[in-house]
Motif scaffolding. Structure first.
Motif, PDB file in Angstrom:
ATOM      1  N   ASP A  94      40.744  46.338  40.816  1.00  0.00           N
ATOM      2  CA  ASP A  94      40.065  47.319  39.964  1.00  0.00           C
ATOM      3  C   ASP A  94      38.657  46.836  39.609  1.00  0.00           C
ATOM      4  OD1 ASP A  94      42.296  48.884  39.982  1.00  0.00           O
ATOM      5  OD2 ASP A  94      43.041  48.173  38.032  1.00  0.00           O
ATOM      6  N   THR A  95      37.724  47.778  39.575  1.00  0.00           N
ATOM      7  CA  THR A  95      36.356  47.457  39.172  1.00  0.00           C
ATOM      8  C   THR A  95      36.392  46.868  37.761  1.00  0.00           C
ATOM      9  OG1 THR A  95      35.612  49.339  40.443  1.00  0.00           O
ATOM     10  CG2 THR A  95      34.042  48.449  38.836  1.00  0.00           C
ATOM     11  N   GLY A  96      35.754  45.748  37.575  1.00  0.00           N
ATOM     12  CA  GLY A  96      35.701  45.139  36.239  1.00  0.00           C
ATOM     13  C   GLY A  96      36.668  43.971  36.069  1.00  0.00           C
ATOM     14  N   LYS A  97      37.616  43.813  36.999  1.00  0.00           N
ATOM     15  CA  LYS A  97      38.610  42.739  36.800  1.00  0.00           C
ATOM     16  C   LYS A  97      37.950  41.360  36.753  1.00  0.00           C
ATOM     17  CE  LYS A  97      42.825  40.554  38.307  1.00  0.00           C
ATOM     18  NZ  LYS A  97      43.958  40.434  39.201  1.00  0.00           N
ATOM     19  N   TYR A  98      37.052  41.085  37.685  1.00  0.00           N
ATOM     20  CA  TYR A  98      36.417  39.759  37.709  1.00  0.00           C
ATOM     21  C   TYR A  98      35.217  39.689  36.739  1.00  0.00           C
ATOM     22  CZ  TYR A  98      38.928  39.421  42.226  1.00  0.00           C
ATOM     23  OH  TYR A  98      39.871  39.422  43.220  1.00  0.00           O
ATOM     24  N   LEU A 135      50.870  29.784  33.022  1.00  0.00           N
ATOM     25  CA  LEU A 135      51.175  28.501  32.377  1.00  0.00           C
ATOM     26  C   LEU A 135      49.888  27.703  32.129  1.00  0.00           C
ATOM     27  CD1 LEU A 135      53.313  26.423  31.412  1.00  0.00           C
ATOM     28  CD2 LEU A 135      53.367  25.533  33.751  1.00  0.00           C
ATOM     29  N   SER A 136      48.932  27.792  33.077  1.00  0.00           N
ATOM     30  CA  SER A 136      47.696  27.018  32.911  1.00  0.00           C
ATOM     31  C   SER A 136      46.918  27.489  31.678  1.00  0.00           C
ATOM     32  CB  SER A 136      46.832  27.069  34.170  1.00  0.00           C
ATOM     33  OG  SER A 136      46.192  28.308  34.325  1.00  0.00           O
ATOM     34  N   ILE A 137      46.968  28.797  31.426  1.00  0.00           N
ATOM     35  CA  ILE A 137      46.266  29.337  30.246  1.00  0.00           C
ATOM     36  C   ILE A 137      46.978  28.880  28.970  1.00  0.00           C
ATOM     37  CG2 ILE A 137      45.664  31.474  29.027  1.00  0.00           C
ATOM     38  CD1 ILE A 137      45.466  32.739  31.948  1.00  0.00           C
ATOM     39  N   GLN A 150      35.825  32.608  25.554  1.00  0.00           N
ATOM     40  CA  GLN A 150      35.692  33.492  24.386  1.00  0.00           C
ATOM     41  C   GLN A 150      37.021  33.560  23.620  1.00  0.00           C
ATOM     42  OE1 GLN A 150      33.929  37.326  25.121  1.00  0.00           O
ATOM     43  NE2 GLN A 150      33.932  37.856  22.936  1.00  0.00           N
ATOM     44  N   LYS A 151      38.119  33.615  24.378  1.00  0.00           N
ATOM     45  CA  LYS A 151      39.439  33.617  23.737  1.00  0.00           C
ATOM     46  C   LYS A 151      39.689  32.301  23.005  1.00  0.00           C
ATOM     47  CE  LYS A 151      41.635  36.793  26.918  1.00  0.00           C
ATOM     48  NZ  LYS A 151      42.892  37.174  27.577  1.00  0.00           N
ATOM     49  N   SER A 152      39.142  31.222  23.553  1.00  0.00           N
ATOM     50  CA  SER A 152      39.325  29.908  22.938  1.00  0.00           C
ATOM     51  C   SER A 152      38.618  29.818  21.592  1.00  0.00           C
ATOM     52  CB  SER A 152      38.799  28.813  23.859  1.00  0.00           C
ATOM     53  OG  SER A 152      39.554  28.801  25.047  1.00  0.00           O
ATOM     54  N   ASP A 193      49.774  36.759  22.407  1.00  0.00           N
ATOM     55  CA  ASP A 193      49.916  37.840  21.426  1.00  0.00           C
ATOM     56  C   ASP A 193      48.629  38.672  21.427  1.00  0.00           C
ATOM     57  OD1 ASP A 193      49.856  39.365  19.046  1.00  0.00           O
ATOM     58  OD2 ASP A 193      51.244  37.978  18.059  1.00  0.00           O
ATOM     59  N   ARG A 194      48.710  39.842  22.069  1.00  0.00           N
ATOM     60  CA  ARG A 194      47.535  40.716  22.262  1.00  0.00           C
ATOM     61  C   ARG A 194      46.864  41.121  20.954  1.00  0.00           C
ATOM     62  NH1 ARG A 194      45.065  41.342  26.951  1.00  0.00           N
ATOM     63  NH2 ARG A 194      46.557  40.831  28.554  1.00  0.00           N
ATOM     64  N   GLU A 195      47.729  41.488  19.972  1.00  0.00           N
ATOM     65  CA  GLU A 195      47.214  42.018  18.712  1.00  0.00           C
ATOM     66  C   GLU A 195      46.431  40.941  17.968  1.00  0.00           C
ATOM     67  OE1 GLU A 195      49.018  44.159  14.837  1.00  0.00           O
ATOM     68  OE2 GLU A 195      50.444  43.632  16.430  1.00  0.00           O
TER      69      GLU A 195
HETATM   70  N1  ACO Z   1      38.486  45.918  33.840  1.00  0.00           N
HETATM   71  C1  ACO Z   1      38.455  45.000  32.875  1.00  0.00           C
HETATM   72  N2  ACO Z   1      39.351  43.997  32.744  1.00  0.00           N
HETATM   73  C2  ACO Z   1      40.353  43.939  33.651  1.00  0.00           C
HETATM   74  C3  ACO Z   1      40.471  44.888  34.687  1.00  0.00           C
HETATM   75  C4  ACO Z   1      39.482  45.918  34.765  1.00  0.00           C
HETATM   76  N3  ACO Z   1      39.516  46.835  35.713  1.00  0.00           N
HETATM   77  N4  ACO Z   1      41.550  44.567  35.417  1.00  0.00           N
HETATM   78  C5  ACO Z   1      42.102  43.463  34.867  1.00  0.00           C
HETATM   79  N5  ACO Z   1      41.374  43.085  33.794  1.00  0.00           N
HETATM   80  C6  ACO Z   1      41.599  41.935  32.915  1.00  0.00           C
HETATM   81  C7  ACO Z   1      43.054  41.694  32.570  1.00  0.00           C
HETATM   82  O1  ACO Z   1      43.458  42.513  31.500  1.00  0.00           O
HETATM   83  C8  ACO Z   1      43.011  40.227  32.213  1.00  0.00           C
HETATM   84  O2  ACO Z   1      42.496  40.080  30.922  1.00  0.00           O
HETATM   85  P1  ACO Z   1      43.360  39.326  29.787  1.00  0.00           P
HETATM   86  O3  ACO Z   1      43.374  37.884  30.208  1.00  0.00           O
HETATM   87  O4  ACO Z   1      42.620  39.558  28.548  1.00  0.00           O
HETATM   88  O5  ACO Z   1      44.719  39.932  29.842  1.00  0.00           O
HETATM   89  C9  ACO Z   1      41.949  39.652  33.160  1.00  0.00           C
HETATM   90  O6  ACO Z   1      41.216  40.778  33.629  1.00  0.00           O
HETATM   91  C10 ACO Z   1      42.552  38.941  34.357  1.00  0.00           C
HETATM   92  O7  ACO Z   1      43.496  39.784  34.927  1.00  0.00           O
HETATM   93  P2  ACO Z   1      44.981  39.255  35.268  1.00  0.00           P
HETATM   94  O8  ACO Z   1      45.775  40.378  35.817  1.00  0.00           O
HETATM   95  O9  ACO Z   1      45.512  38.487  34.107  1.00  0.00           O
HETATM   96  O10 ACO Z   1      44.558  38.285  36.442  1.00  0.00           O
HETATM   97  P3  ACO Z   1      45.459  37.457  37.400  1.00  0.00           P
HETATM   98  O11 ACO Z   1      46.737  37.098  36.770  1.00  0.00           O
HETATM   99  O12 ACO Z   1      45.490  38.187  38.675  1.00  0.00           O
HETATM  100  O13 ACO Z   1      44.566  36.112  37.552  1.00  0.00           O
HETATM  101  C11 ACO Z   1      44.111  33.948  36.520  1.00  0.00           C
HETATM  102  C12 ACO Z   1      43.917  35.468  36.460  1.00  0.00           C
HETATM  103  C13 ACO Z   1      45.576  33.621  36.189  1.00  0.00           C
HETATM  104  C14 ACO Z   1      43.200  33.285  35.530  1.00  0.00           C
HETATM  105  C15 ACO Z   1      43.781  33.469  37.964  1.00  0.00           C
HETATM  106  O14 ACO Z   1      42.451  33.784  38.256  1.00  0.00           O
HETATM  107  C16 ACO Z   1      44.006  31.994  38.158  1.00  0.00           C
HETATM  108  O15 ACO Z   1      45.118  31.552  38.417  1.00  0.00           O
HETATM  109  N6  ACO Z   1      42.904  31.137  38.070  1.00  0.00           N
HETATM  110  C17 ACO Z   1      42.989  29.702  38.260  1.00  0.00           C
HETATM  111  C18 ACO Z   1      43.664  28.978  37.094  1.00  0.00           C
HETATM  112  C19 ACO Z   1      42.793  28.855  35.862  1.00  0.00           C
HETATM  113  O16 ACO Z   1      41.583  28.967  35.923  1.00  0.00           O
HETATM  114  N7  ACO Z   1      43.442  28.545  34.706  1.00  0.00           N
HETATM  115  C20 ACO Z   1      42.736  28.311  33.458  1.00  0.00           C
HETATM  116  C21 ACO Z   1      42.965  26.950  32.848  1.00  0.00           C
HETATM  117  S1  ACO Z   1      43.298  25.660  33.994  1.00  0.00           S
HETATM  118  C22 ACO Z   1      41.880  25.245  34.932  1.00  0.00           C
HETATM  119  O17 ACO Z   1      40.881  24.906  34.400  1.00  0.00           O
HETATM  120  C23 ACO Z   1      41.934  25.309  36.403  1.00  0.00           C
END
Ligand code: ACO
Length: 451
Positions: free
Chosen positions: A30-34, A207-209, A254-256, A294-296
């Motif tokens: 989806d546009t905006g995910k990254y 888990l990494s998050i 930002q979440k941190s 916890d989203r809220e």
């Molecule tokens: N527009 C806006 N935002 C969107 C859209 C969209 N169209 N689609 C998705 N998003 C958001 C999601 O809601 C999510 O946000 P949230 O975190 O607030 O819920 C975010 O984009 C990412 O989407 P996810 O579906 O959660 O992504 P996915 O699970 O596919 O991958 C992840 C994300 C887990 C971070 C992956 O990139 C990854 O494994 N990265 C490597 C590990 C990592 O960096 N871990 C962090 C700490 S450890 C370290 O330093 C290596």
């Protein structure tokens, strides 16, 4: 010795990037995910022309050149990296080629590895050396660098590449606080690289998050306890001018910061809470361990900390957003970004905290003071000016199409173990002064040149 800290810094970023907006289309997400979801705009990457030895050497050589460092004045050189190309020989030994040709070989230190934490461990070793009975009066250099690449899939857009070199010694403009480092270390399989035949990690994204945020809770609270012992008036985030984080991707940072505010909220006396955190009292009974997703709560504290984020953290994310995760160098790219966002006058006397996280896991929160006295002021000005040159390179990079980026990743993947090997990546596109791999011979010995 007094005021041990960073005297000079240099950052090297590869000359190519892929735009996250285009990567979203290419990957069919989806546009905006990254761009919005992860908060990333560009991802830097290297072709097979560069490896961990070459990128660390590029950063190191520039630091030495720009600061006219006499190689005999360096008594320690340490590397932090998780980009492993040899199970025995350290990157540091390759960096010694620069020193050895001048006869400067009395230099301690080797490589340190634990995911993104190795740079911080190398830095701590180095500070400890300068403050120890082993110190012989010379300066030290720490190089943190990585090429962060993931297999195809959701983690791939969180890659990046880069190296930071730091000159460490006494009477520095950026001084490390003593006695307040707060660490949290434990065992976790959140991100690890057990497959020695592959350059890619195994990642449990969720888990990494959770591990990252839990480590942040632990380090932050312990850091506050230690700070309060030194200064009873210490009030957490409110007493800090900046808060810098290891950045796997900017949204997590930002979440941190929101998480830090949640910790301040829990640590606040109950009768003070409503005044300091208006409208958040419904979260008073929430437990740290149950709220990582916890989203809220996340939304409420993101809103509460929005201005704090803009002021104390966002300036540190410029490189992270435009390059991606540089693993061990990521936090130090954050430091560079923070420093260039302000003038030396704005920085004098400021205090900021840094959170370093390496999966597996090792983490520490520590703090830096920007020295108040005038002689430090001119050193600070020089340090910042030199970083502005580095940052200018970001705009001179080449925007590569996602298909060409993907092809380049494929070449890296296929040839991870090929020997003998001649890289195919272009030398023309490299920035002047960049080291590059010329060939790998049948004994897997690597030869390099400098552009
Ligand atoms: N527009 C806006 N935002 C969107 C859209 C969209 N169209 N689609 C998705 N998003 C958001 C999601 O809601 C999510 O946000 P949230 O975190 O607030 O819920 C975010 O984009 C990412 O989407 P996810 O579906 O959660 O992504 P996915 O699970 O596919 O991958 C992840 C994300 C887990 C971070 C992956 O990139 C990854 O494994 N990265 C490597 C590990 C990592 O960096 N871990 C962090 C700490 S450890 C370290 O330093 C290596």
């Amino acid at each position: 010795v007094e005021n041990v800290g960073i005297l000079a810094m240099e950052i090297y970023i590869p000359s190519q990037y892929v735009a996250q907006e285009e990567l979203e289309k290419f990957d069919g997400v989806d546009t905006g995910k990254y761009t919005i979801g992860l908060g990333q705009s560009k991802m830097g990457f290297c072709s097979d022309r560069e490896d961990i030895n070459s990128i660390c050497m590029t950063a190191l050589h520039r630091l030495i050149e720009k600061n006219n460092i006499n190689l005999h004045d360096i008594g320690r050189l340490e590397v932090g990296t998780e980009t492993i190309i040899d199970k025995s020989k350290s990157v540091k030994t390759f960096l010694m080629t620069l020193f050895a040709k001048e006869g400067a070989t009395d230099i301690e230190g080797i490589d340190t590895t634990n995911a993104c934490y190795g740079g911080t461990a190398a830095l701590f070793n180095t500070i400890n050396w300068v403050e120890s009975s082993s110190w012989d009066g010379r300066k030290a250099i720490v190089v943190a660098g990585d090429i962060a690449v993931y297999g195809k899939g959701p983690a791939r857009p969180t890659g990046g590449a880069g190296a930071v070199a730091m000159l460490i010694g006494p009477d520095a403009p950026l001084v490390f606080d003593c006695g307040v480092r707060a660490s949290y270390m434990t065992h976790a399989y959140d991100f690890y690289k057990p497959d020695l035949a592959s350059e890619f990690p195994y990642v449990d994204g969720k888990l990494s998050i959770q591990c990252y945020l839990n480590a942040l809770d632990k380090c932050y609270n312990l850091f506050c306890d230690k700070m309060k012992k030194v200064n009873p008036d210490f009030k957490g985030l409110l007493s800090l001018d900046g808060m810098l984080f290891h950045s796997p991707y900017c949204k997590l940072v930002q979440k941190s910061l929101a998480r830090v505010s949640f910790n301040d909220f829990l640590n606040c006396a109950e009768d003070e809470r409503e005044k300091q955190f208006p409208g958040l009292s419904q979260f008073s009974k929430h437990q740290r361990s149950e709220t990582y997703f916890d989203r809220e709560l996340e939304k409420a504290f993101m809103a509460y900390s929005k201005d704090l984020f803009e002021e104390k953290t966002k300036p540190s994310l410029y490189i992270a957003r435009n390059v991606g995760n540089m693993y061990t160098a990521s936090l130090y790219g954050g430091l560079v970004s923070y420093l260039i966002s302000k003038s030396p006058e704005q920085l004098i006397g400021k205090k900021f905290a840094l959170f370093s996280y390496g999966s597996g896991l090792a983490s520490t929160m520590y703090s830096v003071n920007i020295c108040n006295d005038m002689s430090a002021g001119s050193k600070l000005e020089k340090l910042i000016n030199s970083l502005h040159d580095n940052i200018a390179m970001l705009d001179k990079r080449i925007n590569v199409e996602p298909q060409a980026f993907s092809d380049s990743m494929q070449i890296r993947t296929e040839n991870y173990h090929t020997a003998p090997y001649e890289p195919s990546g272009s030398i023309d596109i490299l920035f002047p002064g960049t080291y590059y791999l010329v060939k790998i011979d049948d004994q897997r010995r690597r030869t390099y040149d400098r552009k």
